[in-house]
Design an enzyme around this catalytic site. Structure first.
Site, short mmCIF file in Angstrom:
data_model
loop_
_atom_site.label_atom_id
_atom_site.label_comp_id
_atom_site.label_asym_id
_atom_site.label_seq_id
_atom_site.Cartn_x
_atom_site.Cartn_y
_atom_site.Cartn_z
N ARG A 242 51.26 41.81 31.98
CA ARG A 242 52.22 43.14 32.39
C ARG A 242 53.46 42.65 33.36
O ARG A 242 54.49 43.37 33.14
CB ARG A 242 51.39 44.15 33.01
CG ARG A 242 50.42 44.83 31.87
CD ARG A 242 49.38 45.84 32.32
NE ARG A 242 50.09 46.92 33.46
CZ ARG A 242 49.10 47.43 34.39
NH1 ARG A 242 48.22 47.05 34.65
NH2 ARG A 242 49.82 48.34 34.97
N HIS B 58 40.57 52.98 47.67
CA HIS B 58 41.46 52.00 47.03
C HIS B 58 42.78 52.54 47.14
O HIS B 58 42.97 53.91 47.12
CB HIS B 58 41.17 52.01 45.47
CG HIS B 58 41.98 50.85 44.85
ND1 HIS B 58 41.74 49.51 44.77
CD2 HIS B 58 43.22 51.24 44.09
CE1 HIS B 58 42.83 48.85 44.16
NE2 HIS B 58 43.65 49.96 43.82
N ASP C 293 41.08 42.89 32.96
CA ASP C 293 42.40 43.40 33.75
C ASP C 293 43.24 42.31 34.33
O ASP C 293 44.28 42.35 34.38
CB ASP C 293 41.72 44.33 34.63
CG ASP C 293 42.89 45.05 35.93
OD1 ASP C 293 43.92 45.41 35.29
OD2 ASP C 293 42.96 44.31 36.82
N SER D 55 43.57 50.00 34.90
CA SER D 55 43.53 48.67 35.71
C SER D 55 42.70 48.98 36.89
O SER D 55 41.70 48.23 37.29
CB SER D 55 45.11 48.24 35.67
OG SER D 55 44.97 47.20 36.96
N LYS E 217 38.28 48.27 37.85
CA LYS E 217 37.68 47.34 38.95
C LYS E 217 36.96 48.19 39.78
O LYS E 217 35.87 47.75 40.38
CB LYS E 217 38.90 46.86 39.56
CG LYS E 217 39.57 45.29 38.98
CD LYS E 217 40.85 45.24 39.61
CE LYS E 217 42.14 46.21 39.43
NZ LYS E 217 43.24 45.69 39.53
N1 URA Z 1 47.08 48.10 41.17
C1 URA Z 1 46.11 47.45 40.07
O1 URA Z 1 45.10 47.21 40.35
N2 URA Z 1 46.73 47.73 38.90
C2 URA Z 1 47.85 48.34 38.70
O2 URA Z 1 48.08 48.47 37.14
C3 URA Z 1 48.53 48.86 39.78
C4 URA Z 1 48.17 48.84 40.98
#
Ligand code: URA
Length: 446
Positions: free
Chosen positions: A168, A82, A161, A183, A187
């Site tokens: 946000r 990621h 999220d 966040s 995931k």
């Molecule tokens: N990527 C994400 O998935 N969440 C965040 O808060 C920032 C970058």
């Protein structure tokens, strides 16, 4: 429990219990806490932060807010990567085929681009016929058969999220360490991989502008991942200029193919060298993690790196990329001959107005240029132009003359070329003094 009291508690910088965090996430996901109260709580977190325990509970509560992907039908250790988001980041197209060609399964869900950052799923659609929405059954079968499948985020993965991120985004609470860490990791945990390698970008094109905060973010996410039983690495990489030379959807697939076609990894252009370095570092740690997780076998970084390099120079990784594209309906000819990828109508050379050394880059501004050209999305509904983008010929530390091409702009709409050119040049600072570029790999946290 009342949300009012919990907002007050966080506002007064006190620590939440696990039950309180679960309450906030459960009730907000169900629509029982209004946006204005959640916004006030998020802003309190922004200012007062969270303890390790709070961040961990927040991550788990968000991961539990929807489905968790069941990858148990996939044989072997599943790996995932990621990136925290950058410009010109096409490492997935290099790393995933390397790992899959080594027999290590990668079942990956990726996102679309929004704002100045591109999205893997959009880029894949530059390959004609490529289907990013195959069924879960085909997704699992492809991973079992060819070790790689990549689809858009589907289903009900970490819905908390999704809702919180949207809030946000409009309440200036994105760049908070515990909120970013929870966040991303919610995931990743819900997506089910055993080994997770996080590419934490640092610099002018990243959320984390300085190394100290990038390190803290990496360490927090690694602790969460390892604490959840997943072998996790956090690698801090430089994002003070775009990664590689090309920015734009088809252009980035093109550049990834250029890397996968390399037979000699030494004799490469500076931009490609940085892209290759990040890709090989991520792939090597994924391989080391997979071996460690599967059999407690310890592979040194040098050994893993050599294996990953050979996957490129032998051509096996490119073959795997073509096989993977074909398995999802894509035209694999485009990967052996990237000239066939979508091309823009106009390819316009851009020249610097002043001679000197390239000293700095406002990286997110380069992403914005791609957006102006039509390569990115301003809103979720925007339709993007896969062919457009920028091909940067000069990088930080290079000397540039005014009669040398600084970059090429690939455009389909003649009307936007002038503005794109102006903003692209405006993103770079040219200096009389030679500037050393930042190290591309800054730190590894494990
Ligand atoms: N990527 C994400 O998935 N969440 C965040 O808060 C920032 C970058």
């Amino acid at each position: 429990m009342r949300m009012y009291d919990l907002i007050m508690k966080k506002r007064n910088n006190a620590e939440h219990s696990k039950e309180e965090i679960r309450y906030i996430i459960d009730k907000f996901t169900k629509g029982e806490i209004p946006d204005y109260q959640m916004s006030a709580w998020l802003m309190s977190v922004y200012f007062n932060g969270m303890t390790k325990e709070e961040t961990l509970e927040l991550t788990n509560a968000m991961a539990d807010s929807g489905d968790r992907l069941d990858l148990s039908k996939i044989n072997g250790v599943k790996v995932d990567k990621h990136s925290t988001g950058g410009v010109g980041d096409k490492t997935t197209f290099i790393v995933a085929p390397i790992l899959a060609s080594l027999g290590i399964p990668m079942a990956k869900m990726s996102g679309r681009g929004l704002g100045h950052t591109g999205g893997t799923i959009d880029k894949l659609e530059a390959i004609e016929g490529f289907n990013v929405a195959i069924s879960e059954e085909d997704f699992i079968n492809n991973v079992n058969n060819i070790k790689l499948s990549l689809v858009g985020q589907t289903g009900n993965l970490a819905p908390a999220d999704k809702k919180i991120y949207a809030l946000r985004d409009v309440t200036a609470t994105v760049d908070s360490l515990p909120l970013i860490a929870s966040s991303i990791m919610s995931k990743k945990l819900a997506a089910g991989a055993d080994v997770i390698v996080l590419d934490v970008k640092c610099g002018s094109g990243a959320f984390m502008k300085d190394e100290a905060s990038a390190k803290e973010l990496a360490k927090t996410m690694v602790e969460i991942g390892n604490g959840a039983g997943r072998k996790t690495y956090g690698i801090i990489t430089d994002m003070n200029e775009p990664l590689g030379c090309k920015v734009g959807n088809a252009l980035e697939v093109y550049e990834a193919v250029e890397v996968l076609k390399l037979k000699n990894l030494e004799d490469v252009d500076f931009g490609i060298k940085r892209l290759l370095e990040v890709s090989l570092t991520l792939a090597s740690y994924m391989l080391m993690g997979a071996k460690k997780y599967a059999s407690d076998e310890t592979l040194s970084y040098e050994e893993a790196r050599k294996i990953c390099e050979e996957a490129i120079t032998s051509g096996k990784a490119l073959d795997k990329f073509a096989e993977f594209a074909a398995a999802q309906g894509g035209d694999s000819k485009m990967l052996y001959n990237p000239e066939l990828l979508p091309k823009a109508k106009y390819i316009v050379p851009v020249y610097a107005s002043k001679e000197g050394y390239v000293a700095s880059c406002k990286t997110s501004e380069v992403g914005m240029v791609s957006l102006i050209l039509g390569g990115g999305r301003e809103t979720k509904e925007s339709i993007i132009d896969l062919a457009v983008g920028i091909d940067i010929r000069k990088h930080i530390g290079d000397y540039v003359k005014t009669d040398e091409v600084f970059a090429y702009i690939h455009a389909d709409d003649e009307a936007v070329i002038k503005e794109a050119e102006k903003r692209l040049l405006g993103a770079y600072e040219i200096s009389d003094e030679k500037i050393e570029p930042e190290k591309i790999i800054k730190y590894v946290s494990e």
